[in-house]
Design a protein around this motif. Sequence first.
Motif, PDB file in Angstrom:
ATOM      1  N   LEU A 168      57.896  55.413  -4.615  1.00  0.00           N
ATOM      2  CA  LEU A 168      57.844  54.428  -3.539  1.00  0.00           C
ATOM      3  C   LEU A 168      56.722  54.752  -2.562  1.00  0.00           C
ATOM      4  N   GLU A 173      55.644  51.221  -1.501  1.00  0.00           N
ATOM      5  CA  GLU A 173      57.045  50.784  -1.474  1.00  0.00           C
ATOM      6  C   GLU A 173      57.359  49.706  -2.517  1.00  0.00           C
ATOM      7  N   THR A 174      56.556  49.599  -3.568  1.00  0.00           N
ATOM      8  CA  THR A 174      56.889  48.690  -4.672  1.00  0.00           C
ATOM      9  C   THR A 174      58.190  49.149  -5.317  1.00  0.00           C
ATOM     10  N   PRO A 175      59.145  48.241  -5.543  1.00  0.00           N
ATOM     11  CA  PRO A 175      60.433  48.646  -6.122  1.00  0.00           C
ATOM     12  C   PRO A 175      60.264  49.442  -7.419  1.00  0.00           C
ATOM     13  N   SER A 194      66.884  48.186  -9.826  1.00  0.00           N
ATOM     14  CA  SER A 194      65.634  48.215  -9.073  1.00  0.00           C
ATOM     15  C   SER A 194      65.935  48.850  -7.727  1.00  0.00           C
ATOM     16  N   VAL A 196      64.776  50.349  -3.896  1.00  0.00           N
ATOM     17  CA  VAL A 196      63.851  50.293  -2.764  1.00  0.00           C
ATOM     18  C   VAL A 196      64.376  51.217  -1.673  1.00  0.00           C
ATOM     19  N   ARG A 197      63.508  51.570  -0.748  1.00  0.00           N
ATOM     20  CA  ARG A 197      63.903  52.429   0.362  1.00  0.00           C
ATOM     21  C   ARG A 197      64.723  51.615   1.365  1.00  0.00           C
ATOM     22  N   LEU A 206      68.455  55.004  -0.572  1.00  0.00           N
ATOM     23  CA  LEU A 206      67.934  53.992  -1.481  1.00  0.00           C
ATOM     24  C   LEU A 206      68.912  52.827  -1.525  1.00  0.00           C
TER      25      LEU A 206
END
Length: 213
Positions: A168, A173-175, A194, A196-197, A206
């Motif tokens: 990330l 930060e792209t999933p 998938s 993400v932060r 996450l």
Amino acid sequence: MSDSAARPETPRERLLPPLAAEDFGPEFRVVARGGVRRGIRLERAFWASLKHMAESRKCTIGMLVEEIAENHPDQGNLTSAIRVACMRGLAEESMELRKLASIRTINAILVACPSPAFALSSSKKILTFNSSFQQLVRRQLPNAPGDDGRQDLKLALDLNVTDVFARLDANSETPVTTGFVIGAGERRYRGQLSAVRAPVTEPELLMAFVFNG
């Protein structure tokens, strides 16, 4: 010599970000607004704060300085008033960000998601989840104990959580897509998610969205 005397001191954890020397340097600028010109000397850090405030409010630095001057009762100490205004503006912005960066915000995002989703700590502990994830667990692992969808639930990711955070960071930060396995007792379910932060500063979390469950 005692053991305590021989033991090297451990560095103390920083409470504040390091201060850059250029932030202290005073800078003189002439600010004009409505035909009034004001010569102001401020540390560069405060000029940067004024610029940030002006951009977020879609106005000019001159408009901010004029408003501060009009509202400040002591016109002879405008620089102090500007410094206080900068600190107050940053404090208010920080408070608003803290409201957004909370587990309540994460819960709201997960509830709004129609697919199974959950929040995961760096130790792979499921902290919160939505009803779709709970239904997934009940459907795929009908013998899982408890009604909360996570009691005695084991989770494994194909990628290490540390690697997910690293990816990330490296990819804006792209999933990150990864396989996962959840299990309870002797039953297992494999799927993909998938990640993400989560919008929190501490601890790092996450948000995982299952897309083939």
